[in-house]
Design an enzyme around this catalytic site. Structure first.
Site, PDB file in Angstrom:
ATOM      1  N   GLU A  76       0.960  -1.289  -0.074  1.00 25.63           N
ATOM      2  CA  GLU A  76       0.054  -0.103  -0.069  1.00 25.63           C
ATOM      3  C   GLU A  76       0.711   1.080   0.057  1.00 25.63           C
ATOM      4  O   GLU A  76       1.842   1.239   0.993  1.00 25.63           O
ATOM      5  CB  GLU A  76      -0.918  -0.026   1.167  1.00 25.63           C
ATOM      6  N   ILE A 118      13.387  -3.739   9.006  1.00 21.66           N
ATOM      7  CA  ILE A 118      13.985  -3.737  10.553  1.00 21.66           C
ATOM      8  C   ILE A 118      14.133  -2.580  10.985  1.00 21.66           C
ATOM      9  O   ILE A 118      14.927  -2.310  11.927  1.00 21.66           O
ATOM     10  CB  ILE A 118      15.203  -4.266  10.340  1.00 21.66           C
ATOM     11  N   CYS A 123      -2.902  -6.582   5.589  1.00 23.71           N
ATOM     12  CA  CYS A 123      -2.246  -7.962   5.407  1.00 23.71           C
ATOM     13  C   CYS A 123      -1.598  -8.646   6.534  1.00 23.71           C
ATOM     14  O   CYS A 123      -2.004  -9.525   7.038  1.00 23.71           O
ATOM     15  CB  CYS A 123      -1.161  -7.735   4.257  1.00 23.71           C
ATOM     16  N   LYS A 132      -3.795  -9.985   9.560  1.00 23.11           N
ATOM     17  CA  LYS A 132      -4.674 -10.788   9.156  1.00 23.11           C
ATOM     18  C   LYS A 132      -4.083 -12.421   8.792  1.00 23.11           C
ATOM     19  O   LYS A 132      -4.381 -13.302   8.948  1.00 23.11           O
ATOM     20  CB  LYS A 132      -5.553 -10.309   8.002  1.00 23.11           C
TER      21      LYS A 132
END
Length: 444
Positions: free
Chosen positions: A158, A256, A266, A269
């Site tokens: 996104e 990191i 994403c 879930k």
């Protein structure tokens, strides 16, 4: 080529617009009438840089169309992309009802060869269920038609989805039919001309690849957050540690960055769904469960710092909050760390003056009008009358603020930085106290 995409959400809309951009004839099918009418006018229901322009351009060219007519959709495309939502069920597993509903629709209307492509993120074995659903639906009709079911997971970030689709680092295709692999290769050829990026494998491996990729990235984030909490207690600076380990090419710098935990549609879930799939196969995925537990705990870290600095009492305090979306360049608030912070602050009796470049409408949709939340138009406006500043999203415009102005505006002259945007020594020159993630100043 002619192709149909079921679902005009984030994945479906980006996929449709990008495939139309290279000359394909794309029909997107959705059940939401309001959304379809918006899209027909060239208005995107989601914020994604570059998507509005791509949408309008291909609508005007006639290569991209939207409809609620599923029958038309099945008749239209050789490729039938399933890009509907797979929301988490109560137990964390992926809910496949929308995916299987599309499969049933295809089965009810198919009359000639179709390539059915699962683009949604789905558990291993979903393609088998889609294939079976189409087969039983055809049988109930007393009809026969040839079709193949292919796994083709998306790997879109996104905020950078258009570039990710147009210039992919890999295209994963799961199929057991060489003919179908060649059809997908032809479809994606415009995106792979510089070098071959398509990786063909069996269907189940393809389905697992998507979950594995997101789980690996989520693991890196949770690991760094675990190290950040340790560094803070040891008096070390996690940013120096990050630079030290990121220089190792086996580790690298991607994902990191310590902070307030991951969010979005994403990672939360998919980690839950993969863990649940493991349990379904009688396997205890200890590392995946730990990744999720660390992330949940990390979303509370900034609030605990605030509570410690304010001696456990935030009643009546006003907090300026910069950033609401779960990451920059999106208005997505799903599982956003800012939501955990907002709700904790409200629960403690504090008020929030919040600013985000694009997510105000989404925040208002979620929380509505409330006396303890004021959405303002600029970052500096959020500071007015605030006791402290909290930063929850690393938008570019927050990286070089006017620290003199911040010091003058804040009642307690303290910044709680959930994204480690600033150098602590530099900020302190302005008479500000600065608490970040793993930077050595522990208050908990």
């Amino acid at each position: 080529m002619r192709l149909t995409i079921f679902g005009s959400g984030y994945v479906g809309l980006v996929t449709g617009a990008c495939l139309a951009e290279v000359g394909n004839n794309v029909l997107c099918v959705d059940v939401d009438e309001r959304k379809v009418e918006m899209l027909k006018r060239g208005e995107s229901p989601i914020y994604e840089p570059g998507l509005d322009e791509l949408l309008r351009k291909n609508l005007e060219a006639g290569r991209l169309k939207f409809t609620m007519d599923a029958v038309e959709g099945v008749k239209h495309g050789l490729f039938q992309f399933i890009a509907v939502g797979t929301p988490p069920d109560e137990d964390g597993s992926a809910d496949l009802k929308y995916v299987l509903a599309v499969a049933e629709t295809i089965g009810k209307n198919i009359s000639e060869y179709r390539v059915v492509v699962t683009k949604s993120t789905v558990p291993v074995g979903t393609a088998d269920k889609v294939k079976a659903k189409i087969a039983t639906t055809l049988q109930a009709r007393g009809a026969q038609a040839e079709y193949d079911v292919v796994s083709n997971p998306e790997f879109l970030k996104e905020g950078a989805a258009i570039n990710d689709f147009m210039k992919p680092d890999r295209i994963v295709v799961g199929t057991d039919n060489p003919r179908t692999a060649e059809l997908l290769k032809a479809l994606y050829d415009p995106f792979t001309r510089n070098r071959e990026r398509m990786i063909v494998m069996d269907v189940r491996s393809s389905e697992l690849t998507k979950y594995a990729a997101n789980a690996m990235l989520a693991t890196k984030i949770s690991f760094m957050n675990e190290l950040a909490n340790l560094a803070e207690r040891m008096g070390a600076d996690i940013e120096r540690v990050r630079q030290g380990i990121g220089s190792d090419p086996r580790i690298g710098y991607h994902f990191i960055y310590p902070g307030m935990g991951y969010g979005g549609s994403c990672f939360p879930k998919d980690v839950q769904a993969l863990s649940r799939s493991a349990a379904d196969h009688k396997f205890n995925a200890e590392l995946l469960n730990a990744v999720e537990a660390v992330n949940k705990r990390q979303k509370a870290v900034l609030f605990e710092k605030m509570r410690a600095v304010f001696d456990g009492d935030l009643t009546g305090k006003t907090i300026a909050l910069w950033g609401l979306a779960f990451k920059p360049n999106t208005d997505d608030m799903r599982e956003a760390p800012s939501r955990a912070l907002l709700e904790s602050l409200w629960g403690a009796g504090a008020k929030v003056r919040a600013y985000d470049p694009v997510a105000h409408e989404e925040v208002h949709r979620i929380y509505g009008d409330r006396p303890d939340l004021q959405l303002v138009k600029t970052a500096n406006e959020a500071l007015q009358g605030a006791d402290a500043l909290a930063i929850a999203t690393e938008w570019q415009e927050f990286r070089s603020p006017d620290f003199d102005l911040i010091a003058a505006q804040l009642g307690k002259k303290v910044i709680f930085d959930g994204r480690n945007l600033y150098d602590p020594a530099f900020v302190k020159r302005f008479g500000l106290k600065y608490y970040a993630i793993g930077r050595g100043d522990s208050v908990c």
